[in-house]
Design a protein around this motif. Sequence first.
Motif: not given
Length: 336
Positions: A50-77
Amino acid sequence: MLANRLATQRYAFTLIELLVVISIIALLIGILLPALGSARGEARAIACSSNMKQIGVGVYSYQAENKDFLPPSYVYPETAWNGNGSSPNRWLLADQQGTSPGDGYLHWSFFLITSESLEIDAFVCPQMTNIVPPTNMRPEDEVGPYTAENPGVVDQQVARLSYTGNELILGRNKFNEPSARQNVFVRGSNLVAPSDEIMATEFLDAEGTAANAVGSNTSKSHRPLSATNLASGNIYTTPAGTQLGNVIKTFPDFGLQDYDVLLDGGGYGKLGSDPVNAIGRHHPGGSGDVGGEGTTNFMFSDGHVERQTVRESIENEQWGQRYYTVNGDNNIIQFD
């Protein structure tokens, strides 16, 4: 008078009768306890799913806000974070090379949380007893054998993490490498078979197994994992026009260490050279075959979650149809 005495007379259990009753109770307990334990394990596995499904929803929200791009695993801030208050979540493309970051890591969990569509608790699996901290944790977040990679630096990452991304889909930092190949951001529309390509999974539930650097107490929980074996050498020195061949590991020899060995005395020194051993095997089910694994939850790129063994995910060739996160000719060579 005699009838009254007989009516009120009480009979006690004999010793043999007591022993029989105790034996029956012990037998029932022996039968029921494993079933109750299995039911609790199933319930916790469902909670993790169930928690992983919530993360999946979070990914879709991120894509909707970022032109369908998936989040990077990590970057240097761009700047360091003090571990308190809101994070700036800022990074510069020029900084995304293979150098050691002085300001820690900006992790995909923070990209999702700051989209205000996901709670921090969603990143924790209640089945796991060894939930790993960031690679650079605050002193109050130190747990078990883990030590910070860069003391005094705090990663922009949730304080406890049970899940990790697939490195073939969620790219990591090297988006500005001065070499033939670079990491690239992936759009959801780039994926060939999103319902059959793993985006995220669980870390192994053992001390230190979030690290894919052998012999280190550093968490390395910022790193993505995969179950593929790179056959063409260093991907960043391979010419961009050259086929980047990845060999899906063959069963039974794909590098899985025995599960009990990993759990015996801390897993971080026993992963071998293969990060596939840091993928979870702690839920009910599975078999006693190679690796002695249980099952783990896998979140696929369309957002659905399935529970299976690591071996099954490899045999079913579900770790990606391409090495999406690297530029150039990246079709995966798959065989069994």
